[in-house]
Design an enzyme around this catalytic site. Sequence first.
Site, PDB file in Angstrom:
ATOM      1  N   GLU A  53      18.168  18.996 -21.922  1.00 16.07           N
ATOM      2  CA  GLU A  53      18.034  18.463 -23.272  1.00 16.07           C
ATOM      3  C   GLU A  53      18.839  19.291 -24.273  1.00 16.07           C
ATOM      4  O   GLU A  53      18.817  20.523 -24.244  1.00 16.07           O
ATOM      5  CB  GLU A  53      16.550  18.479 -23.668  1.00 16.07           C
ATOM      6  N   LYS A  93      16.651  10.710 -29.479  1.00 15.18           N
ATOM      7  CA  LYS A  93      15.217  10.857 -29.256  1.00 15.18           C
ATOM      8  C   LYS A  93      14.458  10.148 -30.371  1.00 15.18           C
ATOM      9  O   LYS A  93      14.695  10.390 -31.553  1.00 15.18           O
ATOM     10  CB  LYS A  93      14.866  12.345 -29.231  1.00 15.18           C
ATOM     11  N   CYS A 130      12.415  14.895 -22.829  1.00 13.98           N
ATOM     12  CA  CYS A 130      11.223  15.713 -23.008  1.00 13.98           C
ATOM     13  C   CYS A 130       9.969  14.875 -23.225  1.00 13.98           C
ATOM     14  O   CYS A 130       9.621  14.036 -22.414  1.00 13.98           O
ATOM     15  CB  CYS A 130      11.468  16.693 -24.142  1.00 13.98           C
TER      16      CYS A 130
END
Length: 352
Positions: free
Chosen positions: A47, A129, A163
């Site tokens: 990430e 995200k 995540c």
Amino acid sequence: MEYSRTVRAAAVQISPVLFSREGTTEKVLQAIAQAAQAGAQLVVFPETFVPYYPYFSFVQPPVLMGKEHMRLYEEAVLVPGPVTDAVSRAARSYGIVVVLGVNERDGGSLYNTQLVFDADGTLLLKRRKITPTYHERMVWGQGDGAGLTVLETAVGRLGALACWEHYNPLARYALMAQHEQIHCAQFPGSMVGQLFAEQMEVTIRHHALEAGCFVVNATGWLSPEQIAQITPDEKLQKVLMGGCYTAIISPEGVPLCPPITEGEGMAIADLDFSLITKRKRMMDSVGHYARPDLLRLHLNASAWSVMQDNHGAASALPDLLSAEAGSFTTNHRIHEQTAVDYGASVSGSEAG
């Protein structure tokens, strides 16, 4: 969709060159070459690996992190730009699909962005995200539903989440409903200790089982020297250790190679697509095991912008994705220019 093939995948556990976009990018290019030499057709990085995950935001209060936040702005990645050009050339040169996490800069905002390059070097997807987690909200803006898409790539149907997006079951289901065959997961690593690694293992193994797909998961890693660079406080240094679990999981929830929990390394495994059918024969969450008469997913799959003229009024209407038993209908479009199409995210669920 093809279910009678084998794909070799690599998940990279790697440390960044702190405070250097160029240095970290060079490590990415070296790792792509190493993965290709090992026969990998897909390589996944952690990430926001370029230039580095904002660990500072986890150990500094907002009032003190301005200097480090500004430094991250200076080292962040423009899309398109020199970093994407270099990775695109490497993907094309080695004929390998690359999934890379970056801190993307778009004007005055930063985003946690996942980039997917096909084996011919084409940048297929730039997704953000959808909701940064906890301390991350002081660093990154929010993504939108346009990034919740599964891509046809040289290695099959590929989806990605970052995540704790994996703790949003509707986001995962949006990818499942598009019949992803390979799920690429990215975590920062070097945080929270063994508990984070154990939670990560549970999370990715569960998604593999529920989706009936392979999961290729990559986490970052910090050396003790790098941790000391981030914070001189020994108590805070302890929370920047552990939390690494780089692994490749089968559709039956089984690790296909030993996971990497410390140091740099590369997890490599062959993905036998017949295992997808083997799993889904028993339980297909978006097919014969679904109950759309009771439960359905409603997704706003539009990319949004803060500005549009009157001529573009119709484009502001959301695209709707409906995942129903064994079927998937959508007028969803892949937006390569989400850098300027910023806005709303998943709109929720509805009972049918």
